[in-house]
Motif scaffolding. Structure first.
Motif, PDB file in Angstrom:
ATOM      1  N   ASP A 223      -1.134  -8.754   0.257  1.00  0.00           N
ATOM      2  CA  ASP A 223       0.185  -9.276  -0.147  1.00  0.00           C
ATOM      3  C   ASP A 223       0.826  -8.479  -1.279  1.00  0.00           C
ATOM      4  OD1 ASP A 223       0.430 -11.171   1.714  1.00  0.00           O
ATOM      5  OD2 ASP A 223      -0.216 -12.854   0.432  1.00  0.00           O
ATOM      6  N   SER A 224       0.013  -8.105  -2.263  1.00  0.00           N
ATOM      7  CA  SER A 224       0.619  -7.426  -3.417  1.00  0.00           C
ATOM      8  C   SER A 224       1.141  -6.043  -3.014  1.00  0.00           C
ATOM      9  CB  SER A 224      -0.390  -7.311  -4.565  1.00  0.00           C
ATOM     10  OG  SER A 224      -1.608  -6.764  -4.106  1.00  0.00           O
ATOM     11  N   LEU A 225       0.393  -5.363  -2.107  1.00  0.00           N
ATOM     12  CA  LEU A 225       0.887  -4.072  -1.610  1.00  0.00           C
ATOM     13  C   LEU A 225       2.182  -4.282  -0.829  1.00  0.00           C
ATOM     14  CD1 LEU A 225      -2.457  -2.459  -0.363  1.00  0.00           C
ATOM     15  CD2 LEU A 225      -1.030  -1.620  -2.243  1.00  0.00           C
ATOM     16  N   ASN A 226       2.164  -5.271   0.037  1.00  0.00           N
ATOM     17  CA  ASN A 226       3.340  -5.572   0.864  1.00  0.00           C
ATOM     18  C   ASN A 226       4.562  -5.870   0.004  1.00  0.00           C
ATOM     19  OD1 ASN A 226       4.336  -5.951   3.589  1.00  0.00           O
ATOM     20  ND2 ASN A 226       4.580  -8.119   3.022  1.00  0.00           N
TER      21      ASN A 226
ATOM     22  N   ALA B 154       3.030   4.830   0.197  1.00  0.00           N
ATOM     23  CA  ALA B 154       1.813   4.018   0.347  1.00  0.00           C
ATOM     24  C   ALA B 154       0.831   4.307  -0.793  1.00  0.00           C
ATOM     25  CB  ALA B 154       1.169   4.303   1.708  1.00  0.00           C
ATOM     26  N   LEU B 155       0.706   5.591  -1.115  1.00  0.00           N
ATOM     27  CA  LEU B 155      -0.205   5.968  -2.207  1.00  0.00           C
ATOM     28  C   LEU B 155       0.282   5.408  -3.539  1.00  0.00           C
ATOM     29  CD1 LEU B 155      -0.884   9.639  -1.075  1.00  0.00           C
ATOM     30  CD2 LEU B 155      -2.636   7.846  -1.336  1.00  0.00           C
ATOM     31  N   GLU B 156       1.607   5.450  -3.758  1.00  0.00           N
ATOM     32  CA  GLU B 156       2.161   4.923  -5.011  1.00  0.00           C
ATOM     33  C   GLU B 156       1.923   3.418  -5.121  1.00  0.00           C
ATOM     34  OE1 GLU B 156       6.504   5.357  -5.772  1.00  0.00           O
ATOM     35  OE2 GLU B 156       5.783   6.002  -7.745  1.00  0.00           O
ATOM     36  N   ALA B 157       2.073   2.728  -3.991  1.00  0.00           N
ATOM     37  CA  ALA B 157       1.838   1.280  -4.009  1.00  0.00           C
ATOM     38  C   ALA B 157       0.395   0.981  -4.434  1.00  0.00           C
ATOM     39  CB  ALA B 157       2.135   0.701  -2.624  1.00  0.00           C
ATOM     40  N   TRP B 158      -0.558   1.683  -3.853  1.00  0.00           N
ATOM     41  CA  TRP B 158      -1.960   1.507  -4.252  1.00  0.00           C
ATOM     42  C   TRP B 158      -2.140   1.838  -5.741  1.00  0.00           C
ATOM     43  CZ3 TRP B 158      -6.257  -0.641  -2.301  1.00  0.00           C
ATOM     44  CH2 TRP B 158      -6.282  -0.959  -0.933  1.00  0.00           C
ATOM     45  N   ALA B 159      -1.473   2.913  -6.198  1.00  0.00           N
ATOM     46  CA  ALA B 159      -1.622   3.322  -7.596  1.00  0.00           C
ATOM     47  C   ALA B 159      -1.097   2.246  -8.535  1.00  0.00           C
ATOM     48  CB  ALA B 159      -0.884   4.640  -7.833  1.00  0.00           C
ATOM     49  N   LYS B 160       0.055   1.663  -8.191  1.00  0.00           N
ATOM     50  CA  LYS B 160       0.665   0.682  -9.083  1.00  0.00           C
ATOM     51  C   LYS B 160      -0.057  -0.663  -9.008  1.00  0.00           C
ATOM     52  CE  LYS B 160       3.790   3.660 -10.175  1.00  0.00           C
ATOM     53  NZ  LYS B 160       3.641   4.442 -11.403  1.00  0.00           N
ATOM     54  N   VAL B 161      -0.470  -1.027  -7.812  1.00  0.00           N
ATOM     55  CA  VAL B 161      -1.066  -2.351  -7.614  1.00  0.00           C
ATOM     56  C   VAL B 161      -2.553  -2.362  -7.971  1.00  0.00           C
ATOM     57  CG1 VAL B 161      -1.709  -4.039  -5.830  1.00  0.00           C
ATOM     58  CG2 VAL B 161       0.617  -3.083  -5.897  1.00  0.00           C
ATOM     59  N   ALA B 162      -3.268  -1.257  -7.622  1.00  0.00           N
ATOM     60  CA  ALA B 162      -4.726  -1.264  -7.788  1.00  0.00           C
ATOM     61  C   ALA B 162      -5.229  -0.168  -8.711  1.00  0.00           C
ATOM     62  CB  ALA B 162      -5.394  -1.128  -6.408  1.00  0.00           C
ATOM     63  N   GLY B 163      -4.318   0.611  -9.295  1.00  0.00           N
ATOM     64  CA  GLY B 163      -4.738   1.656 -10.230  1.00  0.00           C
ATOM     65  C   GLY B 163      -5.098   2.960  -9.562  1.00  0.00           C
ATOM     66  N   GLY B 164      -5.077   2.995  -8.245  1.00  0.00           N
ATOM     67  CA  GLY B 164      -5.415   4.241  -7.536  1.00  0.00           C
ATOM     68  C   GLY B 164      -5.675   3.934  -6.071  1.00  0.00           C
ATOM     69  N   PRO B 165      -5.774   4.958  -5.265  1.00  0.00           N
ATOM     70  CA  PRO B 165      -6.023   4.744  -3.840  1.00  0.00           C
ATOM     71  C   PRO B 165      -7.424   4.186  -3.595  1.00  0.00           C
ATOM     72  CG  PRO B 165      -6.093   7.084  -4.371  1.00  0.00           C
ATOM     73  CD  PRO B 165      -5.638   6.392  -5.603  1.00  0.00           C
ATOM     74  N   PRO B 166      -7.631   3.507  -2.485  1.00  0.00           N
ATOM     75  CA  PRO B 166      -8.936   2.875  -2.214  1.00  0.00           C
ATOM     76  C   PRO B 166     -10.014   3.882  -1.828  1.00  0.00           C
ATOM     77  CG  PRO B 166      -7.469   2.582  -0.347  1.00  0.00           C
ATOM     78  CD  PRO B 166      -6.658   3.259  -1.419  1.00  0.00           C
TER      79      PRO B 166
ATOM     80  N   GLY C 156       6.106   2.412   8.558  1.00  0.00           N
ATOM     81  CA  GLY C 156       5.186   3.534   8.393  1.00  0.00           C
ATOM     82  C   GLY C 156       4.441   3.459   7.077  1.00  0.00           C
ATOM     83  N   MET C 157       5.172   3.187   5.978  1.00  0.00           N
ATOM     84  CA  MET C 157       4.476   3.179   4.679  1.00  0.00           C
ATOM     85  C   MET C 157       3.513   2.011   4.591  1.00  0.00           C
ATOM     86  SD  MET C 157       7.761   2.426   2.216  1.00  0.00           S
ATOM     87  CE  MET C 157       8.280   0.743   1.848  1.00  0.00           C
ATOM     88  N   LYS C 158       3.854   0.905   5.243  1.00  0.00           N
ATOM     89  CA  LYS C 158       2.930  -0.246   5.242  1.00  0.00           C
ATOM     90  C   LYS C 158       1.704   0.047   6.105  1.00  0.00           C
ATOM     91  CE  LYS C 158       6.343  -3.786   4.157  1.00  0.00           C
ATOM     92  NZ  LYS C 158       7.006  -5.058   4.573  1.00  0.00           N
ATOM     93  N   THR C 159       1.912   0.711   7.212  1.00  0.00           N
ATOM     94  CA  THR C 159       0.779   1.055   8.092  1.00  0.00           C
ATOM     95  C   THR C 159      -0.202   1.970   7.357  1.00  0.00           C
ATOM     96  OG1 THR C 159       2.233   0.903  10.025  1.00  0.00           O
ATOM     97  CG2 THR C 159       0.135   2.058  10.324  1.00  0.00           C
TER      98      THR C 159
END
Lengths: 468, 468
Positions: free
Chosen positions: A14-17, A142-154, A454-457
């Motif tokens: 949800d937070s990424l979305n 997509a990478l930026e979303a992970w960075a902002k939400v989780a501090g970095g990519p998984p 695309g970015m969500k996928t």
């Protein structure tokens, strides 16, 4: 082809979305900025623009949080290389894309300037919108979303962007060969393909290879006046017509003898898919082309012809007089720019030698022929029975709410075959373009809805690759 | 062909000869000035230059002493019309020439700038040096000599210069039809042809007609990417190759059915001249072209092929991508610029209808064809058994100290056929170009020796036409 089947449907966190929805306008603005840089790799006058597009990417990657992101100079256009190692025990995904674009002529057919990105009716128009800047921008989002939400990519990310995909890709091919250690990865992701339609997502499991060549025919020592010499003079333009008509007939058959025996046979399931065409793609192709019938090897199903059969196309003929009005010149020389698309498994170097031999055999008497190998790249055929491909299918199914089909695409991404050969890992061809994006043509565009999905996928896919 | 035979050799009057020798440098300087004006009639950006070249001619004619000399505006490029009536009881000579020139591309093959006339090794180099400014300048020099030495020309002169000979000559054709009364004459002189060699003067007794056309083939509604559509898409460039290969084969045969039956048969003497080629012109043609063998209908003698046989040549093919590098575009349309040279007696309008029908029949399936008639002009066949032609032969023999041969030239001067048809008087094709003048090609030039002999020949010829 078979669709994927799953035990349970995946969901994007949800937070990424929420983050991706909230920042969509910024993503579009990023893309607009990048599209403003006319990074046409085949035209020398745009050398500086190609470099500027590379620097733009590095700035963007640094903003996102990549600890390492740099322009890598080559003997050709520069590369962009970025790395983000989050946990050495996690897998590494190597993401490839290209920031160079095709030339824009015929310019007068563009409804808005090719390098002033314009939004109309849910599409962003501009050279490179779909091929490939738009598809890189969605990966970066997509990478930026992970960075902002989780501090970095998984997972660990290596990102490699090149600036001469449309010009043969020599620099990246050499770099990959010379620096395999930098690129070691568990999976390769290439986001530079398209889907069947907005309603029917697809994953690509095959690409054709390519060979670009020039045929130059010479006749007299200088241009001649057709009054004084017409009837006795060699006319290289006419000789090219004779030669090209011999290399490929009206029936679409390519008269290069060794080729026919080396075209691979597809699996029965794929042949059935081509013949039955359950998604009615043939009809869509006719509509996209705006024609009532197809031209070429009509004894084969259209999907087989664009998916796996080799082609020989002439893209331009230089020589003589092509301005307004008339000039009755018989040129001393003429050149045809041609390309061949190659079934996966065919080696462009070997096909080039066949082409050269066939062209020499087809040359009319009284002329000299020079054949030039401009560049080539192998095709690829991907087994869908790999975890990394299956995970991509799951991500697509979740975001598009429709199971993707497995398709071949007729275009060529030589780096896909090269990375597969050298790294010996799965190559995932997960792209979000649509067939009517007009790539390589006037009014290239990218659907904003595909951009968002695309970015969500990709955001979901990155999470699916993480080892639990 | 027969040479002329004379009872006694003619001589140019001493005072004319002395005047022409003394003022030769001025004549060359005149030509240099005129060649500086880039009067390319087929390129819209040179509209003003064409007009300036016309004004230059009027100033020069006025300086010589023409009582009437004016620029005549038309719907196209202007004409120049001048008249000098010295004695109504004397015959009138209508002199035709053209002050427009061909385009200059490929510019990089010129050793000196095309519009900065340069003298090297006895030649003056520049676009228009031989075709046709240099040949008009020598006529003007002859007229000036008569004016200065004798107070005026020995006969009445009407001079008509056009500015779109290289662009179809529509304006002059209309003007001639509409103003025949202004042009009434006893003989027409056209100084726009060439001789066999500097050693072997010739008179032209035949010119081929011409038909310029464009063939445009359309396929898909827009340009397509050869990756996604290669194998099913119509490719108009390839279709043009197929079509042009069908219209003319490697054997040079033109596959336009009605044409073959309508090619005129020449007299036995001319056929023998073609077969025997006593002047070894075939060898010279091979040298000029820089080739070891000729291309085309090798079952006919080369002189027959350039003199009287029809041709079909492609001069340029537009469409797709012709820049540096490669672009794998399948264009939506492509156009071939072609021309046909026509045996005297063939009507360009009728041949156009045959061409259009043959092109439609040769069009591959799945394409649309548009044929455009750009312009046409008839050829001419001249009986040498006329006093005005014989006198021209006498003048040439006296100045060149060699009897001229009668030749056909493969080029086209449609106005020659038109004036002959409308005025019903002899047309004298007396030109001083040489085969290696590179007309319509880079490094066009005119021999200064031919320039000098040419002005003396014309000066003598004017006197021979005077009734005693």
């Amino acid at each position: 082809m078979a669709k994927f089947s799953f035990g349970e449907t995946m969901h994007l966190d949800d937070s990424l979305n929420t983050y991706l929805d909230a920042h969509f306008d910024t993503v579009v603005e990023d893309l607009r900025q990048w599209l403003h840089i006319p990074s046409i790799s085949t035209l020398p006058e745009h050398l500086g623009d190609v470099a500027e597009a590379a620097r733009w990417a590095v700035r963007r990657l640094t903003d996102i949080g990549f600890p390492e992101a740099a322009v890598v100079e080559t003997s050709g256009h520069p590369l962009v290389l970025a790395k983000w190692v989050v946990d050495p025990s996690q897998p590494t995904l190597l993401i490839y894309g290209h920031y160079d674009v095709q030339p824009v002529d015929p310019l007068d057919q563009w409804l808005s300037p090719p390098f002033e990105a314009t939004i109309r009716d849910g599409y962003i128009y501009g050279r490179g919108a779909s091929d490939d800047k738009g598809q890189i921008v969605l990966v970066l989002a997509a990478l930026e979303a992970w960075a902002k939400v989780a501090g970095g990519p998984p997972i660990n990310i290596t990102l490699l962007l090149e600036g001469e995909e449309e010009a043969g890709g020599e620099a990246v091919a050499r770099f990959v060969s010379d620096h395999l250690n930098l690129l070691a990865a568990d999976t390769v992701l290439i986001c530079d393909t398209h889907m069947v339609s907005a309603q029917q997502p697809s994953l690509i499991v095959g690409l054709r290879g390519i060979l670009c060549a020039e045929l130059t025919i010479r006749g007299a020592k200088s241009d001649l006046h057709s009054g004084g010499y017409g009837g006795i003079a060699p006319n290289p333009l006419h000789a090219l017509c004779l030669l090209l008509a011999r290399l490929k007939g009206e029936d679409g058959r390519i008269n290069i003898a060794p080729l026919a025996a080396r075209i691979p046979q597809a699996e029965p399931a794929e042949r059935r898919f081509w013949q039955e065409d359950p998604l009615d793609i043939t009809k869509k192709l006719l509509e996209e082309m705006g024609v009532g019938e197809m031209v070429g090897e009509n004894e084969y199903p259209p999907l087989e012809r664009v998916g796996i059969r080799p082609t020989l196309e002439v893209h331009g003929i230089c020589g003589g007089f092509t301005g307004a009005g008339s000039k009755t010149v018989i040129p001393a020389e003429a050149t045809a720019k041609i390309s061949m698309r190659l079934s996966a498994g065919l080696d462009p170097e070997e096909v080039y030698s066949w082409l050269e031999e066939a062209a020499r055999a087809a040359l009319p008497r009284g002329y000299r022929l020079t054949v030039r190998n401009l560049h080539g790249g192998k095709g690829i055929s991907i087994s869908a029975d790999q975890a990394a491909i299956k995970a991509a299918g799951e991500a697509v199914a979740a975001i598009f709410a429709t199971r993707p089909v497995l398709m071949r695409e007729g275009g060529s991404i030589p780096i896909a075959a090269q990375l597969h050969e050298l790294l010996q890992v799965p190559v995932v061809l997960l792209g979000f373009g649509l067939p009517d994006d007009a790539v390589h043509a006037p009014n290239e565009r990218f659907s904003l809805d595909q951009l968002k999905k695309g970015m969500k996928t990709i955001a979901l896919y990155l999470g699916l690759l993480r080892q639990r």
